[in-house]
Design a protein around this motif. Structure first.
Motif, mmCIF file in Angstrom:
data_model
loop_
_atom_site.group_PDB
_atom_site.id
_atom_site.type_symbol
_atom_site.label_atom_id
_atom_site.label_comp_id
_atom_site.label_asym_id
_atom_site.label_seq_id
_atom_site.Cartn_x
_atom_site.Cartn_y
_atom_site.Cartn_z
ATOM 1 N N ILE A 194 0.829 -1.209 0.000
ATOM 2 C CA ILE A 194 0.000 0.000 0.000
ATOM 3 C C ILE A 194 0.862 1.257 0.000
ATOM 4 O O ILE A 194 0.569 2.222 -0.705
ATOM 5 N N SER A 195 1.952 1.257 0.763
ATOM 6 C CA SER A 195 2.801 2.460 0.811
ATOM 7 C C SER A 195 3.383 2.770 -0.568
ATOM 8 O O SER A 195 3.531 3.937 -0.939
ATOM 9 N N GLN A 196 3.658 1.740 -1.350
ATOM 10 C CA GLN A 196 4.202 1.965 -2.696
ATOM 11 C C GLN A 196 3.150 2.571 -3.628
ATOM 12 O O GLN A 196 3.440 3.536 -4.336
ATOM 13 N N VAL A 197 1.939 2.043 -3.621
ATOM 14 C CA VAL A 197 0.904 2.581 -4.516
ATOM 15 C C VAL A 197 0.452 3.972 -4.086
ATOM 16 O O VAL A 197 -0.137 4.696 -4.880
ATOM 17 N N MET A 198 0.748 4.357 -2.848
ATOM 18 C CA MET A 198 0.387 5.693 -2.366
ATOM 19 C C MET A 198 1.470 6.736 -2.678
ATOM 20 O O MET A 198 1.326 7.891 -2.312
ATOM 21 N N GLN A 199 2.535 6.323 -3.369
ATOM 22 C CA GLN A 199 3.576 7.274 -3.771
ATOM 23 C C GLN A 199 3.188 7.913 -5.098
ATOM 24 O O GLN A 199 2.782 7.226 -6.031
ATOM 25 N N ASP A 200 3.323 9.244 -5.175
ATOM 26 C CA ASP A 200 3.065 9.933 -6.430
ATOM 27 C C ASP A 200 3.983 9.395 -7.514
ATOM 28 O O ASP A 200 5.166 9.164 -7.287
ATOM 29 N N GLY A 201 3.417 9.168 -8.689
ATOM 30 C CA GLY A 201 4.204 8.717 -9.822
ATOM 31 C C GLY A 201 4.295 7.219 -9.977
ATOM 32 O O GLY A 201 4.719 6.730 -11.019
ATOM 33 N N TYR A 202 3.872 6.453 -8.951
ATOM 34 C CA TYR A 202 3.932 4.992 -9.061
ATOM 35 C C TYR A 202 2.781 4.510 -9.930
ATOM 36 O O TYR A 202 1.632 4.907 -9.735
ATOM 37 N N SER A 203 3.073 3.683 -10.911
ATOM 38 C CA SER A 203 2.032 3.146 -11.787
ATOM 39 C C SER A 203 2.399 1.742 -12.227
ATOM 40 O O SER A 203 3.535 1.478 -12.584
ATOM 41 N N THR A 204 1.406 0.848 -12.209
ATOM 42 C CA THR A 204 1.623 -0.489 -12.750
ATOM 43 C C THR A 204 0.921 -0.630 -14.093
ATOM 44 O O THR A 204 1.114 -1.607 -14.788
ATOM 45 N N GLY A 210 1.028 1.771 -16.534
ATOM 46 C CA GLY A 210 1.601 2.651 -17.542
ATOM 47 C C GLY A 210 0.937 4.016 -17.575
ATOM 48 O O GLY A 210 1.216 4.830 -18.446
ATOM 49 N N GLY A 211 0.055 4.282 -16.614
ATOM 50 C CA GLY A 211 -0.630 5.577 -16.546
ATOM 51 C C GLY A 211 0.266 6.620 -15.892
ATOM 52 O O GLY A 211 1.464 6.411 -15.694
ATOM 53 N N LEU A 212 -0.330 7.736 -15.545
ATOM 54 C CA LEU A 212 0.431 8.846 -14.969
ATOM 55 C C LEU A 212 0.822 8.602 -13.517
ATOM 56 O O LEU A 212 1.665 9.294 -12.979
ATOM 57 N N GLY A 213 0.179 7.648 -12.876
ATOM 58 C CA GLY A 213 0.508 7.362 -11.486
ATOM 59 C C GLY A 213 -0.107 8.353 -10.512
ATOM 60 O O GLY A 213 0.327 8.474 -9.375
ATOM 61 N N ALA A 214 -1.143 9.078 -10.966
ATOM 62 C CA ALA A 214 -1.830 10.020 -10.068
ATOM 63 C C ALA A 214 -2.827 9.274 -9.200
ATOM 64 O O ALA A 214 -3.194 9.738 -8.130
ATOM 65 N N GLY A 215 -3.279 8.118 -9.661
ATOM 66 C CA GLY A 215 -4.196 7.196 -9.011
ATOM 67 C C GLY A 215 -4.646 7.459 -7.604
ATOM 68 O O GLY A 215 -5.312 8.434 -7.314
ATOM 69 N N LEU A 216 -4.285 6.560 -6.706
ATOM 70 C CA LEU A 216 -4.769 6.636 -5.328
ATOM 71 C C LEU A 216 -4.253 7.864 -4.577
ATOM 72 O O LEU A 216 -5.017 8.460 -3.814
ATOM 73 N N PRO A 217 -2.989 8.304 -4.769
ATOM 74 C CA PRO A 217 -2.590 9.558 -4.112
ATOM 75 C C PRO A 217 -3.454 10.742 -4.581
ATOM 76 O O PRO A 217 -3.789 11.620 -3.788
ATOM 77 N N GLY A 218 -3.835 10.713 -5.848
ATOM 78 C CA GLY A 218 -4.713 11.763 -6.373
ATOM 79 C C GLY A 218 -6.084 11.729 -5.724
ATOM 80 O O GLY A 218 -6.642 12.761 -5.357
ATOM 81 N N VAL A 219 -6.626 10.526 -5.566
ATOM 82 C CA VAL A 219 -7.926 10.376 -4.892
ATOM 83 C C VAL A 219 -7.829 10.916 -3.471
ATOM 84 O O VAL A 219 -8.706 11.655 -3.009
ATOM 85 N N LYS A 220 -6.747 10.582 -2.779
ATOM 86 C CA LYS A 220 -6.561 11.051 -1.396
ATOM 87 C C LYS A 220 -6.549 12.579 -1.336
ATOM 88 O O LYS A 220 -7.132 13.176 -0.430
ATOM 89 N N ARG A 221 -5.892 13.213 -2.310
ATOM 90 C CA ARG A 221 -5.844 14.682 -2.333
ATOM 91 C C ARG A 221 -7.192 15.307 -2.669
ATOM 92 O O ARG A 221 -7.516 16.386 -2.165
ATOM 93 N N LEU A 222 -7.975 14.650 -3.513
ATOM 94 C CA LEU A 222 -9.271 15.192 -3.939
ATOM 95 C C LEU A 222 -10.332 15.115 -2.840
ATOM 96 O O LEU A 222 -11.260 15.910 -2.819
ATOM 97 N N MET A 223 -10.187 14.136 -1.938
ATOM 98 C CA MET A 223 -11.208 13.885 -0.936
ATOM 99 C C MET A 223 -10.737 14.369 0.441
ATOM 100 O O MET A 223 -9.563 14.653 0.628
ATOM 101 N N ASP A 224 -11.672 14.461 1.396
ATOM 102 C CA ASP A 224 -11.333 14.933 2.743
ATOM 103 C C ASP A 224 -10.918 13.789 3.668
ATOM 104 O O ASP A 224 -10.259 14.000 4.674
#
Length: 133
Positions: free
Chosen positions: A86-96, A98-112
Motif C-alpha cells: 500500500i505504501s508503494q501505490v500511495m507514492q506519487d508517480g507509481y504506476s503499474t 503505464g498511466g500517470l501514477g496520479a491514481g490513489l494519491p490523487g484520490v486522497k488529495r481530492l477527498m477529505d
C-alpha cells in the motif's frame, strides 16, 4: 456493512455510470461544481482501478448527514488480488498500468477522508468522504 446504492463495476462502461451517479449525488447534496468534478474524478479513478486490477467490484455511495455537516461517502470494494504494498501505490508517480501514477494519491488529495484496507484473501476496500463546504 452494506452501502446503497451501489454500481457494479464489470465492464469499462460501468465507470461512466458510477461517475454519473456520484456527480448526481454530489449535486443534490449541494456540492459546488468544482467539488462535483473532484468527486467524479475520484470515482473514475477508483472504478478504473477495480476494472483494471480486480476485474469486478462495486462503487457504493452513502449520504452522511450529521448535525454540523453533510457529506458523501464513497466506498470502492473488490475481491481482487489485493494490493501487495500500500505504501508503494500511495507514492506519487507509481504506476503499474503505464498511466500517470496520479491514481490513489490523487484520490486522497481530492477527498477529505481516505482509508484503504487490502489483503490477498479479501481484496481491497477504499473508503473516501467529501464534506460539503
Amino acid at each position: 456493512m452494506e452501502f446503497k446504492p451501489c454500481v457494479n463495476i464489470c465492464k469499462e462502461w460501468d465507470i461512466v455510470g458510477a461517475r454519473q451517479l456520484g456527480r448526481e449525488h454530489a449535486k443534490s447534496l449541494g456540492f459546488s461544481t468544482v467539488d462535483q468534478a473532484r468527486i467524479a474524478t475520484a470515482i473514475s479513478e477508483l472504478s478504473r482501478n477495480i476494472y483494471l486490477y480486480a476485474e469486478t467490484g462495486k462503487i457504493c455511495f452513502e449520504v452522511i448527514d450529521q448535525i454540523d455537516r453533510k457529506g458523501l461517502k464513497i466506498v470502492a470494494v473488490d475481491q481482487g488480488p489485493g494490493i501487495q504494498d500500500i505504501s508503494q501505490v500511495m507514492q506519487d508517480g507509481y504506476s503499474t498500468s503505464g498511466g500517470l501514477g496520479a491514481g490513489l494519491p490523487g484520490v486522497k488529495r481530492l477527498m477529505d477522508h481516505f482509508e484503504i484496507v487490502s489483503s490477498s484473501k479479501n481484496g481491497t476496500e477504499i473508503e473516501t468522504i467529501k464534506w460539503v463546504r
